[in-house]
Design an enzyme around this catalytic site. Sequence first.
Site, PDB file in Angstrom:
ATOM      1  N   GLU A  95     -71.635  -3.371 -22.552  1.00  0.00           N
ATOM      2  CA  GLU A  95     -72.217  -3.146 -21.231  1.00  0.00           C
ATOM      3  C   GLU A  95     -71.934  -1.726 -20.744  1.00  0.00           C
ATOM      4  O   GLU A  95     -70.907  -1.126 -21.078  1.00  0.00           O
ATOM      5  CB  GLU A  95     -71.674  -4.175 -20.233  1.00  0.00           C
ATOM      6  CG  GLU A  95     -72.158  -5.576 -20.559  1.00  0.00           C
ATOM      7  CD  GLU A  95     -71.742  -6.639 -19.549  1.00  0.00           C
ATOM      8  OE1 GLU A  95     -72.442  -7.677 -19.482  1.00  0.00           O
ATOM      9  OE2 GLU A  95     -70.737  -6.457 -18.840  1.00  0.00           O
ATOM     10  N   CYS A 108     -71.140   4.767 -16.420  1.00  0.00           N
ATOM     11  CA  CYS A 108     -69.899   4.177 -16.934  1.00  0.00           C
ATOM     12  C   CYS A 108     -70.228   3.597 -18.300  1.00  0.00           C
ATOM     13  O   CYS A 108     -71.062   2.693 -18.409  1.00  0.00           O
ATOM     14  CB  CYS A 108     -69.400   3.099 -15.980  1.00  0.00           C
ATOM     15  SG  CYS A 108     -67.966   2.195 -16.610  1.00  0.00           S
ATOM     16  N   CYS A 115     -62.234  -5.585 -26.611  1.00  0.00           N
ATOM     17  CA  CYS A 115     -61.035  -4.752 -26.407  1.00  0.00           C
ATOM     18  C   CYS A 115     -59.834  -5.444 -27.032  1.00  0.00           C
ATOM     19  O   CYS A 115     -59.718  -6.669 -26.966  1.00  0.00           O
ATOM     20  CB  CYS A 115     -60.800  -4.556 -24.906  1.00  0.00           C
ATOM     21  SG  CYS A 115     -59.481  -3.361 -24.534  1.00  0.00           S
ATOM     22  N   CYS A 119     -55.168  -6.778 -20.865  1.00  0.00           N
ATOM     23  CA  CYS A 119     -54.832  -6.609 -19.448  1.00  0.00           C
ATOM     24  C   CYS A 119     -55.299  -7.844 -18.687  1.00  0.00           C
ATOM     25  O   CYS A 119     -56.457  -8.259 -18.810  1.00  0.00           O
ATOM     26  CB  CYS A 119     -55.478  -5.344 -18.895  1.00  0.00           C
ATOM     27  SG  CYS A 119     -54.958  -3.850 -19.764  1.00  0.00           S
ATOM     28  N   CYS A 122     -58.543  -7.792 -16.242  1.00  0.00           N
ATOM     29  CA  CYS A 122     -59.790  -7.196 -16.725  1.00  0.00           C
ATOM     30  C   CYS A 122     -60.546  -8.193 -17.601  1.00  0.00           C
ATOM     31  O   CYS A 122     -59.994  -8.726 -18.566  1.00  0.00           O
ATOM     32  CB  CYS A 122     -59.466  -5.932 -17.535  1.00  0.00           C
ATOM     33  SG  CYS A 122     -60.920  -5.164 -18.267  1.00  0.00           S
ATOM     34  N   GLY A 166     -63.507  -1.590 -23.652  1.00  0.00           N
ATOM     35  CA  GLY A 166     -62.707  -0.980 -24.704  1.00  0.00           C
ATOM     36  C   GLY A 166     -61.721   0.056 -24.197  1.00  0.00           C
ATOM     37  O   GLY A 166     -61.779   0.499 -23.062  1.00  0.00           O
ATOM     38  N   HIS A 223     -51.510   1.041 -12.101  1.00  0.00           N
ATOM     39  CA  HIS A 223     -51.454  -0.265 -11.419  1.00  0.00           C
ATOM     40  C   HIS A 223     -50.051  -0.748 -11.062  1.00  0.00           C
ATOM     41  O   HIS A 223     -49.920  -1.719 -10.311  1.00  0.00           O
ATOM     42  CB  HIS A 223     -52.188  -1.344 -12.203  1.00  0.00           C
ATOM     43  CG  HIS A 223     -53.549  -0.927 -12.670  1.00  0.00           C
ATOM     44  ND1 HIS A 223     -54.463  -0.297 -11.845  1.00  0.00           N
ATOM     45  CD2 HIS A 223     -54.152  -1.012 -13.893  1.00  0.00           C
ATOM     46  CE1 HIS A 223     -55.561  -0.032 -12.529  1.00  0.00           C
ATOM     47  NE2 HIS A 223     -55.392  -0.434 -13.773  1.00  0.00           N
ATOM     48  N   CYS A 340     -65.534  -2.431 -11.479  1.00  0.00           N
ATOM     49  CA  CYS A 340     -64.378  -2.118 -12.329  1.00  0.00           C
ATOM     50  C   CYS A 340     -63.642  -3.396 -12.730  1.00  0.00           C
ATOM     51  O   CYS A 340     -63.270  -4.196 -11.881  1.00  0.00           O
ATOM     52  CB  CYS A 340     -63.448  -1.189 -11.553  1.00  0.00           C
ATOM     53  SG  CYS A 340     -62.057  -0.630 -12.507  1.00  0.00           S
TER      54      CYS A 340
END
Length: 349
Positions: A95, A108, A115, A119, A122, A166, A223, A340
Amino acid sequence: MQSTKKIDIRSLNPEQLAQHFKEMGEPAFRAKQVYQWLWEKSARNFEEMSNLSKDLRKKLDDGYAINTVEISNAQFSNDHTIKNAFRLYDGNIVEGVLIPTDERMTACVSSQVGCSLTCKFCATGYMERKRNLNADEIYDQVVLIDQQAKKNYNIPLTNIVYMGMGEPLLNYANVLKSIERITAPDGLNMSYKRITVSTAGIAKMIKKLGDDGVKFNLALSLHAANDEKRHEIMPITEHNSLKALAEALKYYFQKTKNPVTYEYIVFNNFNDEIQDAIELARFCKHVPCKVNIIEYNPIQFADFINAEGDKIDAFAAYLRKQGITTNIRRSRGKDIDAACGQLAVKEKA
């Protein structure tokens, strides 16, 4: 799907391409013409290459492939963000997003199919990493999103962020080659200053960016400026402690003189207290930097909640008092899962 027997012509550098043409009995300037069609004019097939003879075009089509990326599906958000499902030559899907604002038109783009990092906040982190994208597949995303920007908003792309699916630094060579082609005068001729590569924090690869003297911008998904908290949401930290990252960032800055951007999602009752801001401010002293505070975007796999508005404002105010440039970034494309942390392929490959 392209035949695997054909040579991926965009995997060849100018010297290799010239050698192939020599072996075909074609003059070297033909190789230059083809290279220009591939990277400057973004040709999607050999038939478009109008200054080549029909015989040569057929010869190229018989022996070589241009493994183009196609838009499989495009979704339009209420805020004019457009999310694309890109189908790759082998049927895999990634995407990419067009984010229009008053100041800029941003693409983006993704660098991997899935990936390998996990995380917790995500959506892509819950997908299996199938493979790295080739440089031309990243380049194609930029070309297609640029065309989309011109078609829908009559404005070309101004910025590119490697913040899609990724971890870019785990596909280092292809990411750097794609940026070289995007910025080259005989490529898309975009400015390095308009490109940002975002990493979850691979310390040794950040040092390699320094060794390679890169000119684009680097963003680090931080973060939490506390190893225990960071490890809870980003298991990558086991081999990339804050100490290791600080050393890598100092080395990177010493080599490139590029300031760094820290991305910080503020989660409710997790990393949104003033004590967290104090820890972040301390980490910010290592190299010149700015902080982007990012709104959390819910995903179906996790139960995090965005911090309260007053907590976010207080957090940002503390950082600003410490002299740290701090921006609060509002999410775009949330209604179509384009914001995001929300990118995850839902359609079948």
